[in-house]
Design a protein around this motif. Sequence first.
Motif, mmCIF file in Angstrom:
data_model
loop_
_atom_site.group_PDB
_atom_site.id
_atom_site.type_symbol
_atom_site.label_atom_id
_atom_site.label_comp_id
_atom_site.label_asym_id
_atom_site.label_seq_id
_atom_site.Cartn_x
_atom_site.Cartn_y
_atom_site.Cartn_z
ATOM 1 N N ASP A 166 0.693 -8.025 19.410
ATOM 2 C CA ASP A 166 1.172 -7.583 18.101
ATOM 3 C C ASP A 166 0.632 -6.206 17.731
ATOM 4 O O ASP A 166 1.317 -5.423 17.081
ATOM 5 C CB ASP A 166 0.785 -8.588 17.016
ATOM 6 N N ALA A 167 -0.605 -5.906 18.155
ATOM 7 C CA ALA A 167 -1.203 -4.612 17.834
ATOM 8 C C ALA A 167 -0.741 -3.519 18.789
ATOM 9 O O ALA A 167 -0.572 -2.370 18.387
ATOM 10 C CB ALA A 167 -2.728 -4.715 17.875
ATOM 11 N N LEU A 168 -0.546 -3.872 20.043
ATOM 12 C CA LEU A 168 -0.167 -2.902 21.073
ATOM 13 C C LEU A 168 1.016 -3.424 21.881
ATOM 14 O O LEU A 168 0.858 -3.837 23.029
ATOM 15 C CB LEU A 168 -1.363 -2.644 22.003
ATOM 16 N N SER B 111 -1.430 -5.880 13.206
ATOM 17 C CA SER B 111 -0.044 -5.885 13.671
ATOM 18 C C SER B 111 0.475 -4.453 13.680
ATOM 19 O O SER B 111 0.253 -3.692 12.731
ATOM 20 C CB SER B 111 0.815 -6.744 12.742
ATOM 21 N N PHE B 112 1.133 -4.052 14.743
ATOM 22 C CA PHE B 112 1.667 -2.703 14.856
ATOM 23 C C PHE B 112 2.662 -2.408 13.736
ATOM 24 O O PHE B 112 2.851 -1.247 13.347
ATOM 25 C CB PHE B 112 2.315 -2.496 16.227
ATOM 26 N N SER B 113 3.268 -3.430 13.185
ATOM 27 C CA SER B 113 4.230 -3.222 12.091
ATOM 28 C C SER B 113 3.552 -2.586 10.874
ATOM 29 O O SER B 113 4.201 -1.847 10.122
ATOM 30 C CB SER B 113 4.902 -4.533 11.704
ATOM 31 N N VAL B 114 2.267 -2.831 10.677
ATOM 32 C CA VAL B 114 1.525 -2.198 9.577
ATOM 33 C C VAL B 114 1.490 -0.688 9.802
ATOM 34 O O VAL B 114 1.753 0.104 8.892
ATOM 35 C CB VAL B 114 0.086 -2.775 9.488
ATOM 36 N N ILE B 115 1.186 -0.279 11.034
ATOM 37 C CA ILE B 115 1.136 1.145 11.364
ATOM 38 C C ILE B 115 2.529 1.763 11.241
ATOM 39 O O ILE B 115 2.683 2.861 10.703
ATOM 40 C CB ILE B 115 0.548 1.342 12.774
ATOM 41 N N GLU B 116 3.545 1.055 11.694
ATOM 42 C CA GLU B 116 4.918 1.571 11.587
ATOM 43 C C GLU B 116 5.321 1.812 10.137
ATOM 44 O O GLU B 116 5.937 2.827 9.811
ATOM 45 C CB GLU B 116 5.904 0.602 12.234
ATOM 46 N N MET C 92 0.822 -1.190 0.000
ATOM 47 C CA MET C 92 0.000 0.000 0.000
ATOM 48 C C MET C 92 0.864 1.252 0.000
ATOM 49 O O MET C 92 0.538 2.219 -0.667
ATOM 50 C CB MET C 92 -0.919 0.024 1.217
ATOM 51 N N LYS C 93 1.942 1.218 0.765
ATOM 52 C CA LYS C 93 2.799 2.395 0.878
ATOM 53 C C LYS C 93 3.363 2.804 -0.483
ATOM 54 O O LYS C 93 3.461 3.986 -0.792
ATOM 55 C CB LYS C 93 3.926 2.109 1.869
ATOM 56 N N LYS C 94 3.718 1.835 -1.307
ATOM 57 C CA LYS C 94 4.296 2.124 -2.623
ATOM 58 C C LYS C 94 3.290 2.788 -3.560
ATOM 59 O O LYS C 94 3.674 3.481 -4.494
ATOM 60 C CB LYS C 94 4.818 0.844 -3.256
ATOM 61 N N ALA C 95 1.982 2.584 -3.308
ATOM 62 C CA ALA C 95 0.956 3.137 -4.178
ATOM 63 C C ALA C 95 0.681 4.617 -3.902
ATOM 64 O O ALA C 95 0.039 5.286 -4.708
ATOM 65 C CB ALA C 95 -0.338 2.340 -4.023
ATOM 66 N N VAL C 96 1.172 5.144 -2.789
ATOM 67 C CA VAL C 96 0.932 6.544 -2.427
ATOM 68 C C VAL C 96 2.044 7.407 -3.014
ATOM 69 O O VAL C 96 3.215 7.193 -2.715
ATOM 70 C CB VAL C 96 0.889 6.706 -0.883
ATOM 71 N N PRO C 97 1.684 8.393 -3.839
ATOM 72 C CA PRO C 97 2.711 9.266 -4.430
ATOM 73 C C PRO C 97 3.490 10.010 -3.354
ATOM 74 O O PRO C 97 2.927 10.425 -2.333
ATOM 75 C CB PRO C 97 1.900 10.250 -5.282
#
Length: 86
Positions: free
Chosen positions: A65-67, A24-29, A1-6
Amino acid sequence: MKKAVPFGALALSYIDPYNLEYLSFSVIERLAKLQHVDFAVHFSIMDLHRNIDMELDPKRDLFKDALPGWRDRVPAEALSKKSLPN
């Protein structure tokens, strides 16, 4: 998803996990590395109230994993259904 954002785009990340176990908190990171991003994260209080006894069981610990580290920050007396507001 990150790569799709200009690069430099204003971004809003709305996170509404079906179950906190699957976030997973890694998604937010990873998303936080975007140059301009705001977060709106929905935590279902109704679901938490309904399942609190199961979710607070240290053997289960699906929130880790989330917190990460949440158990170290919450007083032991707060880890019961009785401690929640009605």
